[in-house]
Design an enzyme around this catalytic site. Structure first.
Site, PDB file in Angstrom:
ATOM      1  NE  ARG A   1      -2.423  -1.485   3.373  1.00 28.52           N
ATOM      2  CZ  ARG A   1      -2.175  -2.743   3.758  1.00 28.52           C
ATOM      3  NH1 ARG A   1      -2.506  -3.738   2.978  1.00 28.52           N
ATOM      4  NH2 ARG A   1      -1.597  -2.991   4.914  1.00 28.52           N
TER       5      ARG A   1
ATOM      6  CD  GLU B   1      -1.782  -2.691  14.648  1.00 27.17           C
ATOM      7  OE1 GLU B   1      -1.678  -2.194  13.510  1.00 27.17           O
ATOM      8  OE2 GLU B   1      -2.735  -2.480  15.408  1.00 27.17           O
TER       9      GLU B   1
HETATM   10  P1  AMP Z   1       4.168  -1.190  11.416  1.00 28.10           P
HETATM   11  O1  AMP Z   1       5.396  -1.880  10.914  1.00 28.10           O
HETATM   12  O2  AMP Z   1       3.655  -1.820  12.676  1.00 28.10           O
HETATM   13  O3  AMP Z   1       4.372   0.302  11.580  1.00 28.10           O
HETATM   14  O4  AMP Z   1       3.026  -1.437  10.365  1.00 28.10           O
HETATM   15  C1  AMP Z   1       2.969  -0.693   9.225  1.00 28.10           C
HETATM   16  C2  AMP Z   1       2.602  -1.521   8.032  1.00 28.10           C
HETATM   17  O5  AMP Z   1       1.552  -2.430   8.307  1.00 28.10           O
HETATM   18  C3  AMP Z   1       2.110  -0.644   6.915  1.00 28.10           C
HETATM   19  O6  AMP Z   1       2.624  -1.163   5.704  1.00 28.10           O
HETATM   20  C4  AMP Z   1       0.615  -0.762   6.953  1.00 28.10           C
HETATM   21  O7  AMP Z   1       0.105  -0.889   5.646  1.00 28.10           O
HETATM   22  C5  AMP Z   1       0.339  -2.006   7.747  1.00 28.10           C
HETATM   23  N1  AMP Z   1      -0.576  -1.784   8.866  1.00 28.10           N
HETATM   24  C6  AMP Z   1      -0.281  -1.928  10.182  1.00 28.10           C
HETATM   25  N2  AMP Z   1      -1.339  -1.687  10.944  1.00 28.10           N
HETATM   26  C7  AMP Z   1      -2.329  -1.364  10.102  1.00 28.10           C
HETATM   27  C8  AMP Z   1      -3.705  -0.994  10.283  1.00 28.10           C
HETATM   28  N3  AMP Z   1      -4.266  -0.927  11.510  1.00 28.10           N
HETATM   29  N4  AMP Z   1      -4.438  -0.715   9.180  1.00 28.10           N
HETATM   30  C9  AMP Z   1      -3.880  -0.786   7.937  1.00 28.10           C
HETATM   31  N5  AMP Z   1      -2.611  -1.133   7.707  1.00 28.10           N
HETATM   32  C10 AMP Z   1      -1.839  -1.426   8.771  1.00 28.10           C
END
Ligand code: AMP
Length: 170
Positions: free
Chosen positions: A58, A95
């Site tokens: 995305r 996450e």
């Molecule tokens: P992080 O590494 O935890 O910062 O997660 C970021 C990545 O996971 C990004 O590429 C987001 O597209 C996806 N992501 C994590 N949490 C969400 C969420 N609640 N909604 C949509 N995409 C998420």
């Protein structure tokens, strides 16, 4: 225009307990995309940027548009095994799980000024992995740029000392 109305909350996707921020309504609305681009370009228009690096998948949408607007090159960072040329890799925590990202070894030249873009800043693991890859290639990180920040997950702290910018904060 309130961009929030184009971000759709999906409960328990891709697994229970996650509130997924779906940007497809935003992508489908050209006025919203235009407004979003104006916000994402804040503080960047007057800077020299050589590359915009986007996280699969995305992150690709707006990273490509940002690169075009800034007169910079676009660099894809992808899941393992997707990029055809030689790669460097960095592992990170999501996450919802753990993963690895790869970048082509010739994607950024030493000294190039780089903007990192992804749609969502959650725990910051993905963006931190991108920062590591950029620095491994000798790039200079100008800004970590996101459409939205899930501030309750404190991802911003993980990205210290890099400048973090996200127009939408939840
Ligand atoms: P992080 O590494 O935890 O910062 O997660 C970021 C990545 O996971 C990004 O590429 C987001 O597209 C996806 N992501 C994590 N949490 C969400 C969420 N609640 N909604 C949509 N995409 C998420």
């Amino acid at each position: 225009m309130t961009l929030n109305q184009y971000i759709r909350d999906i409960q328990d996707f891709p697994k229970p307990g996650i509130l997924f921020k779906d940007i497809t309504p935003l992508l489908g609305n050209p006025a919203a995309v235009k407004e979003c681009m104006a916000l994402l370009l804040n503080n960047l228009r007057d800077q020299k940027i050589d590359k915009v690096i986007g996280a699969e998948s995305r992150g690709f949408f707006f990273a490509t548009l940002l690169a075009y607007e800034l007169g910079a090159g676009f660099v894809p960072v992808r899941k393992p095994g997707k990029l055809p040329y030689s790669t460097f890799s960095a592992s990170y925590e999501l996450e919802y799980g753990t993963d690895t990202m790869e970048v082509h070894t010739d994607a950024i030249k030493p000294g190039e000024r780089v903007v990192i873009h992804d749609d969502v800043l959650a725990t910051g693991g993905t963006a931190k992995a991108l920062c590591q890859l950029v620095e491994q290639l000798g790039g200079v990180i100008v800004q970590c740029n996101f459409l939205m920040e899930l501030s309750f997950l404190n991802g911003r702290e993980k990205l210290t000392p890099y400048p973090v910018y996200a127009p939408l904060v939840y």
